[in-house]
Structures are given as structure tokens and as C-alpha cells.
Scaffold this motif. Structure first.
Motif, PDB file in Angstrom:
ATOM      1  N   LYS A  92       0.821  -1.214   0.000  1.00 56.66           N
ATOM      2  CA  LYS A  92       0.000   0.000   0.000  1.00 56.66           C
ATOM      3  C   LYS A  92       0.855   1.265   0.000  1.00 56.66           C
ATOM      4  O   LYS A  92       0.460   2.289  -0.567  1.00 56.66           O
ATOM      5  N   ALA A  93       2.002   1.191   0.674  1.00 56.20           N
ATOM      6  CA  ALA A  93       2.888   2.361   0.800  1.00 56.20           C
ATOM      7  C   ALA A  93       4.328   1.887   0.624  1.00 56.20           C
ATOM      8  O   ALA A  93       5.037   1.636   1.601  1.00 56.20           O
ATOM      9  N   PRO A  94       4.796   1.733  -0.632  1.00 53.93           N
ATOM     10  CA  PRO A  94       6.118   1.150  -0.908  1.00 53.93           C
ATOM     11  C   PRO A  94       7.277   1.937  -0.308  1.00 53.93           C
ATOM     12  O   PRO A  94       8.382   1.402  -0.187  1.00 53.93           O
ATOM     13  N   TYR A  95       7.044   3.195   0.071  1.00 52.69           N
ATOM     14  CA  TYR A  95       8.121   4.019   0.615  1.00 52.69           C
ATOM     15  C   TYR A  95       8.320   3.772   2.117  1.00 52.69           C
ATOM     16  O   TYR A  95       9.224   4.341   2.727  1.00 52.69           O
ATOM     17  N   VAL A  96       7.484   2.917   2.733  1.00 53.61           N
ATOM     18  CA  VAL A  96       7.672   2.548   4.142  1.00 53.61           C
ATOM     19  C   VAL A  96       8.815   1.544   4.238  1.00 53.61           C
ATOM     20  O   VAL A  96       8.887   0.586   3.468  1.00 53.61           O
ATOM     21  N   SER A  97       9.705   1.759   5.205  1.00 53.47           N
ATOM     22  CA  SER A  97      10.877   0.895   5.360  1.00 53.47           C
ATOM     23  C   SER A  97      10.763  -0.052   6.544  1.00 53.47           C
ATOM     24  O   SER A  97      11.456  -1.067   6.584  1.00 53.47           O
ATOM     25  N   MET A  98       9.925   0.275   7.523  1.00 52.13           N
ATOM     26  CA  MET A  98       9.850  -0.569   8.720  1.00 52.13           C
ATOM     27  C   MET A  98       8.404  -0.686   9.193  1.00 52.13           C
ATOM     28  O   MET A  98       7.686   0.305   9.257  1.00 52.13           O
ATOM     29  N   VAL A  99       8.009  -1.921   9.522  1.00 53.25           N
ATOM     30  CA  VAL A  99       6.671  -2.212  10.044  1.00 53.25           C
ATOM     31  C   VAL A  99       6.865  -3.025  11.313  1.00 53.25           C
ATOM     32  O   VAL A  99       7.468  -4.102  11.278  1.00 53.25           O
ATOM     33  N   ALA A 100       6.345  -2.518  12.448  1.00 54.04           N
ATOM     34  CA  ALA A 100       6.589  -3.196  13.719  1.00 54.04           C
ATOM     35  C   ALA A 100       5.351  -3.141  14.599  1.00 54.04           C
ATOM     36  O   ALA A 100       4.836  -2.061  14.886  1.00 54.04           O
ATOM     37  N   GLY A 101       4.869  -4.308  15.024  1.00 55.09           N
ATOM     38  CA  GLY A 101       3.770  -4.372  15.974  1.00 55.09           C
ATOM     39  C   GLY A 101       4.250  -4.066  17.381  1.00 55.09           C
ATOM     40  O   GLY A 101       5.451  -4.134  17.675  1.00 55.09           O
ATOM     41  N   SER A 102       3.322  -3.770  18.274  1.00 53.07           N
ATOM     42  CA  SER A 102       3.700  -3.321  19.618  1.00 53.07           C
ATOM     43  C   SER A 102       4.450  -4.386  20.409  1.00 53.07           C
ATOM     44  O   SER A 102       5.275  -4.058  21.266  1.00 53.07           O
ATOM     45  N   ALA A 103       4.191  -5.647  20.142  1.00 53.73           N
ATOM     46  CA  ALA A 103       4.865  -6.706  20.888  1.00 53.73           C
ATOM     47  C   ALA A 103       6.325  -6.874  20.477  1.00 53.73           C
ATOM     48  O   ALA A 103       7.071  -7.605  21.122  1.00 53.73           O
ATOM     49  N   SER A 104       6.742  -6.203  19.399  1.00 53.86           N
ATOM     50  CA  SER A 104       8.130  -6.342  18.935  1.00 53.86           C
ATOM     51  C   SER A 104       8.981  -5.114  19.237  1.00 53.86           C
ATOM     52  O   SER A 104      10.124  -5.032  18.790  1.00 53.86           O
ATOM     53  N   TYR A 105       8.462  -4.157  20.002  1.00 56.59           N
ATOM     54  CA  TYR A 105       9.224  -2.937  20.276  1.00 56.59           C
ATOM     55  C   TYR A 105      10.531  -3.217  21.010  1.00 56.59           C
ATOM     56  O   TYR A 105      11.474  -2.439  20.917  1.00 56.59           O
ATOM     57  N   ARG A 106      10.588  -4.308  21.754  1.00 57.09           N
ATOM     58  CA  ARG A 106      11.823  -4.629  22.472  1.00 57.09           C
ATOM     59  C   ARG A 106      12.974  -4.889  21.496  1.00 57.09           C
ATOM     60  O   ARG A 106      14.140  -4.836  21.863  1.00 57.09           O
ATOM     61  N   ASN A 107      12.631  -5.174  20.221  1.00 58.32           N
ATOM     62  CA  ASN A 107      13.655  -5.427  19.200  1.00 58.32           C
ATOM     63  C   ASN A 107      14.015  -4.178  18.403  1.00 58.32           C
ATOM     64  O   ASN A 107      14.733  -4.258  17.403  1.00 58.32           O
ATOM     65  N   LEU A 108      13.499  -3.008  18.835  1.00 58.39           N
ATOM     66  CA  LEU A 108      13.738  -1.767  18.086  1.00 58.39           C
ATOM     67  C   LEU A 108      15.212  -1.461  17.861  1.00 58.39           C
ATOM     68  O   LEU A 108      15.604  -1.060  16.752  1.00 58.39           O
ATOM     69  N   PRO A 109      16.095  -1.592  18.871  1.00 59.85           N
ATOM     70  CA  PRO A 109      17.510  -1.280  18.623  1.00 59.85           C
ATOM     71  C   PRO A 109      18.096  -2.055  17.441  1.00 59.85           C
ATOM     72  O   PRO A 109      18.789  -1.490  16.600  1.00 59.85           O
ATOM     73  N   ARG A 114      19.529  -2.240  11.432  1.00 59.98           N
ATOM     74  CA  ARG A 114      19.315  -2.753  10.072  1.00 59.98           C
ATOM     75  C   ARG A 114      18.875  -1.629   9.130  1.00 59.98           C
ATOM     76  O   ARG A 114      19.290  -1.588   7.969  1.00 59.98           O
ATOM     77  N   LEU A 115      18.046  -0.731   9.652  1.00 62.76           N
ATOM     78  CA  LEU A 115      17.593   0.416   8.855  1.00 62.76           C
ATOM     79  C   LEU A 115      18.772   1.302   8.477  1.00 62.76           C
ATOM     80  O   LEU A 115      18.903   1.739   7.332  1.00 62.76           O
ATOM     81  N   GLU A 116      19.652   1.564   9.448  1.00 62.38           N
ATOM     82  CA  GLU A 116      20.820   2.403   9.198  1.00 62.38           C
ATOM     83  C   GLU A 116      21.784   1.743   8.211  1.00 62.38           C
ATOM     84  O   GLU A 116      22.497   2.438   7.481  1.00 62.38           O
ATOM     85  N   ALA A 117      21.774   0.407   8.176  1.00 63.05           N
ATOM     86  CA  ALA A 117      22.659  -0.319   7.253  1.00 63.05           C
ATOM     87  C   ALA A 117      22.111  -0.335   5.830  1.00 63.05           C
ATOM     88  O   ALA A 117      22.764  -0.863   4.916  1.00 63.05           O
ATOM     89  N   GLY A 118      20.911   0.232   5.634  1.00 62.18           N
ATOM     90  CA  GLY A 118      20.367   0.347   4.291  1.00 62.18           C
ATOM     91  C   GLY A 118      19.311  -0.671   3.931  1.00 62.18           C
ATOM     92  O   GLY A 118      18.841  -0.694   2.787  1.00 62.18           O
ATOM     93  N   GLU A 119      18.919  -1.519   4.878  1.00 64.30           N
ATOM     94  CA  GLU A 119      17.886  -2.508   4.593  1.00 64.30           C
ATOM     95  C   GLU A 119      16.570  -1.783   4.301  1.00 64.30           C
ATOM     96  O   GLU A 119      16.202  -0.835   5.001  1.00 64.30           O
ATOM     97  N   GLU A 120      15.847  -2.219   3.277  1.00 68.77           N
ATOM     98  CA  GLU A 120      14.688  -1.475   2.791  1.00 68.77           C
ATOM     99  C   GLU A 120      13.364  -1.882   3.440  1.00 68.77           C
ATOM    100  O   GLU A 120      12.483  -1.059   3.636  1.00 68.77           O
ATOM    101  N   ARG A 121      13.199  -3.155   3.768  1.00 67.51           N
ATOM    102  CA  ARG A 121      11.918  -3.625   4.294  1.00 67.51           C
ATOM    103  C   ARG A 121      12.158  -4.476   5.534  1.00 67.51           C
ATOM    104  O   ARG A 121      12.547  -5.632   5.444  1.00 67.51           O
ATOM    105  N   ILE A 122      11.893  -3.886   6.674  1.00 68.10           N
ATOM    106  CA  ILE A 122      12.148  -4.533   7.961  1.00 68.10           C
ATOM    107  C   ILE A 122      10.817  -4.738   8.669  1.00 68.10           C
ATOM    108  O   ILE A 122      10.010  -3.815   8.782  1.00 68.10           O
ATOM    109  N   THR A 123      10.573  -5.948   9.148  1.00 62.40           N
ATOM    110  CA  THR A 123       9.314  -6.229   9.842  1.00 62.40           C
ATOM    111  C   THR A 123       9.584  -6.757  11.243  1.00 62.40           C
ATOM    112  O   THR A 123      10.526  -7.516  11.470  1.00 62.40           O
ATOM    113  N   GLY A 124       8.747  -6.346  12.162  1.00 63.49           N
ATOM    114  CA  GLY A 124       8.750  -6.883  13.515  1.00 63.49           C
ATOM    115  C   GLY A 124       7.327  -7.247  13.856  1.00 63.49           C
ATOM    116  O   GLY A 124       6.551  -6.405  14.306  1.00 63.49           O
ATOM    117  N   LEU A 125       6.945  -8.491  13.592  1.00 64.66           N
ATOM    118  CA  LEU A 125       5.560  -8.939  13.772  1.00 64.66           C
ATOM    119  C   LEU A 125       5.574 -10.209  14.616  1.00 64.66           C
ATOM    120  O   LEU A 125       5.908 -11.279  14.131  1.00 64.66           O
TER     121      LEU A 125
END
Length: 458
Positions: A92-109, A114-125
Motif C-alpha cells: 500500500k505504501a512502498p516508501y515505508v521501510s519498517m513495520v513493527a507491531g507493539s509486541a516487537s518494540y523490544r527489538n527496536l535497537p 538494520r535500517l541504518e545499514a540500508g535494509e529497505e523492508r524490515i518487519t517486527g511482527l
């Protein structure tokens, strides 16, 4: 991508507090918060999917700012819509780089690296069966006087209309010891009001078996320096009499209970999978009304649930009249993805839902106009929240969670976060009006320790 971020939060108090924890985590990772999208390298939307409009608003906002992608900015979608839609958000929004549900916030660091390293599509679900909670030492609190503590996450109730069990995972509680440690840190920093949060806050079960929900309320309420303890949102199925007893016995526990009923009809409650009856709910109302303290009661209601007849709706109206709520938050039914109600025939026309909502809110307004009158002439302790210069009034909140607009006789404004005795001189359907009775020669202002706008607990 510059290490600056902007975050916008949609939805409930749980989302607001989640954002406080996300902000703290980002700052701990070396990011600096900015106040508008143009100045940010990373733009985050913490989302809500309880109602369709909230979800649409998020995608509208994403579309509105997609032009910023060309400037090297990154976008992240967090929260309930992220968990609900998952990787479909990238479509729906190809320019989004990260999708994370609330239960995965502990993995934010790790996701940020990964985002800073240039990874384009990161999920935390995360799977809804996770036992982990998002506890962090780095919580940035936007209010230096009133703070939130999440004591339970997720939901196991599976009401037919509700998406929360699918977006927040199963119920999982923090230990009473960890809650008390966080509460003590907050009090030491000058916080005088603490609010417990949870999708079903009174479903709390201490993993160590040390304390019940009511006992935890009392333990925090007895901390030296605490003035007020609140909690939201409770569920009727787990509402026990010891909660009322705790409020009666502990002056620092606020005399306000939010107990959503959703419908006054037992037939509709059964269709909603609420697993209680009208009579069950009214018994709990009787416990509250029998308390020694005047406990304010508020509720949530849904009109137009599939199959709701005129007779069913009339039962909701009579329930409102019997309980006499101090406030009702009512909504028209709208089907949410993945819920059982999605498969039910939504045969009630929208104009009928709108009319029922109008009738309900008109009736509630009448009740509030009458019911608020009981406070006329009372002296209530009010916590100062803001000022209204145009009316020359101070705006505060009572223990019952009612807005109180009042005047002061002294020239200087009372500090935000202070507590004042206010005599109620007028009652309106949605607020109380009064005059502070504290002046130089009478009751002194009670001021709290001032801290910065954002406090990092570590």
C-alpha cells in the motif's frame, strides 16, 4: 538518513505510553527528536486500528508525506495497524521501510541498526502467543507530574467486534516487583499521579503470585509522595469486589472507575461474546454504588451491532438511566478485519446507527446535567493542568477525572502539577466550574518537584 526522528501517535493511552517508550529507546540509540516531519530523517507513525477512521487517517498521512521520501527520509509504521496489515503495508505504501507491531518494540535497537545499514523492508511482527512485555529503562515521559505504567499487555477476551487480541497478542502481566520499582523511580523524580494501563487492566495476574491487582493498587497508593493512582481500562468479567474495597480504604486511589458495558441488552452482549449478562454488570455497579466514597463511573458503548433490535437498543437506554454514568464514550459499530463480527450481516443501515447514537448521547447529556449537580457546593482537590487566558481560568482535573475550570484570587498562576482545594460553584454537562479557596492567608498551594518536559528513567 540523519539520526533525527519525528513520531505521531494515533489512538488510546496505551499507544501514547508506547510512544513514550519508543521515544526513550530511540534517544538511547543516539537519535534526536524533532517537532516536524521536514526536519526528521526517520518518520514514525504509531497507529490504532480500533476504528476504521483511525486506520484510514494513518494511510492518508503516509500518502500526504510520501513526497519526503525523495529527500532521503525513512518511514516506519508501528502499532496495531502494523500488526494487523503486516507486510501488506509495503504494497500500500512502498516508501515505508519498517513495520513493527507493539509486541516487537523490544527489538527496536536491532531493527534501527538494520535500517541504518540500508535494509529497505524490515518487519517486527510477533506471534500473539509471546510471553514477553515491552519493559524499558528508557521511557521519555511527556508529562512531568502524571505518568503511565503498563502493567499488562494484550487481551484474551476475543469480543466479536474487537481487533485488539489480534494486534496486541495474549494477556501477559509484569511482575508486581517490577511495577513497584518503576513507580518508586517515578515518585522519586517528582511524579505525583500514576496511572496503570492495560487493555484489560484488572485482568492483571502477577507472574510471581505475590499480589492481586487490588493489592498492587494499594501498594503503589501507599508510596510516600504519591497523591493519585488511576487505572484504565477494566473489563466486567474480571472486576472483583476487592477493587472497590481498595478504593474505599486508600485515599490516594482515585474515585473513578471506567467499566465498559458496550450494550444494555443481554442478547447483544452474547452476540458480542462479552460473556456476561446485563444483570452481572449491574451487580458490579451495585458494588461501586455501595462504596463509602462517591465513585465516578464511566463506560464505553457500541450502537448498531449486527442484530441489535429496537428493543435491544432501548435496553441500553434504560441501563444508562439506571446506572447514571458520569460520561459515556459511544460509537457506531464498524466491522474490523479478522474479527468474528466481520462475517455477521451488518444489516442495520448507517442512518439508523447514527440516530441511535444521537438518542443515546442526548440521554446521557441529560443525565450528566442532572448528575453533575450533586457536586454543587463541594470542595474538591484539583490538580492544575493548564490555563485558559481568554476566560481567566485555571484548568484542572479532580480525583473523579472530571475537568474543573476555576478562578484564583491571587495574582500569580498556580504551577502546573500543583493541587488546590476548589469550591464548585457551577455544574455543566461536561465540566465543573469553581473558585480556588486557597489564598495567601488560608490553605497554601501544594507544589510538586519540577522536572524537565521529558524524563528518561535509567
Amino acid at each position: 538518513m540523519s539520526k533525527t526522528f519525528y513520531i505521531e501517535t494515533f489512538g488510546c493511552q496505551m499507544n501514547a505510553h508506547d510512544s513514550e517508550k519508543v521515544i526513550g529507546t530511540l534517544e538511547q540509540q543516539g537519535y534526536a527528536r524533532v517537532q516536524d516531519e521536514d526536519a526528521a530523517g526517520l518518520i514514525l507513525y504509531n497507529t490504532c486500528s480500533i476504528r476504521d477512521k483511525a486506520e484510514q487517517k494513518v494511510f492518508h498521512r503516509l500518502n500526504e508525506y510520501k513526497k519526503l521520501q525523495g529527500e532521503g527520509k525513512k518511514f516506519a509504521v508501528l502499532g496495531c495497524v502494523a500488526q494487523q496489515e503486516g507486510e501488506k503495508i509495503f504494497e500500500k505504501a512502498p516508501y515505508v521501510s519498517m513495520v513493527a507491531g507493539s509486541a516487537s518494540y523490544r527489538n527496536l535497537p536491532e531493527m534501527l541498526r538494520r535500517l541504518e545499514a540500508g535494509e529497505e523492508r524490515i518487519t517486527g511482527l510477533d506471534d500473539r502467543q509471546t510471553d514477553l512485555t515491552f519493559e524499558t529503562e528508557f521511557t521519555v515521559r511527556s508529562n512531568p507530574h502524571r505518568g503511565y505504567i503498563t502493567i499488562i499487555e494484550g487481551c484474551d477476551k476475543f469480543c466479536a467486534y474487537c481487533v485488539v487480541p489480534y494486534t496486541r497478542g495474549k494477556e501477559r502481566s509484569r511482575t508486581a516487583a517490577s511495577v513497584l520499582v518503576e513507580a518508586k523511580k517515578m515518585v522519586d523524580l517528582g511524579f505525583t499521579e500514576i496511572q496503570f494501563l492495560g487493555q484489560n487492566v484488572n485482568s492483571y495476574r502477577d507472574p510471581s503470585g505475590r499480589m492481586s491487582f487490588a493489592e498492587l493498587l494499594v501498594a503503589v497508593g501507599e508510596l510516600p509522595g504519591i497523591r493519585r493512582v488511576r487505572f484504565t481500562t477494566s473489563h466486567p468479567r474480571d472486576f472483583a469486589r476487592d477493587i472497590v474495597q481498595a478504593i474505599d480504604d486508600t485515599p490516594t486511589l482515585c474515585d473513578h472507575i471506567h467499566l465498559p458495558v458496550q450494550s444494555g441488552s443481554t442478547a447483544v452482549l452474547k452476540a458480542m461474546s462479552r460473556e456476561y449478562t446485563r444483570e452481572w454488570y449491574l451487580e458490579r455497579m451495585s458494588w461501586i454504588k455501595e462504596a463509602k466514597r462517591d465513585i465516578s463511573i464511566t463506560s464505553d458503548m457500541i450502537v448498531g451491532f449486527p442484530g441489535e433490535t429496537d428493543a435491544d437498543f432501548e435496553e441500553t437506554i434504560t441501563l444508562v438511566g439506571e446506572v447514571k454514568y458520569d460520561a459515556v464514550f459511544a460509537f457506531k459499530f464498524s466491522p474490523r478485519p479478522n474479527t468474528p463480527a466481520v462475517t455477521m450481516a451488518d444489516s442495520i443501515p448507517d442512518e439508523v446507527k447514527s440516530e441511535r447514537l444521537r438518542i443515546l448521547m442526548d440521554r446521557q447529556r441529560e443525565i450528566q446535567r442532572e448528575h453533575y449537580g450533586r457536586h454543587l457546593g463541594e470542595v474538591q482537590e484539583v490538580m492544575v493542568e493548564s490555563y485558559n487566558p481568554s476566560r481567566n481560568q485555571v484548568v484542572g482535573r479532580s480525583s473523579q477525572n472530571k475537568t474543573v475550570n476555576f478562578t484564583v484570587s491571587r495574582i500569580a498562576q498556580p504551577p502546573i502539577g500543583s493541587y488546590l482545594p476548589v469550591r464548585i460553584t457551577q455544574t455543566l454537562p461536561n465540566c465543573l466550574v469553581g473558585e480556588a479557596i486557597a489564598d495567601v492567608d488560608a490553605v497554601p498551594f501544594v507544589s510538586v518537584q519540577r522536572v524537565s518536559d521529558f524524563v528518561v528513567l535509567n
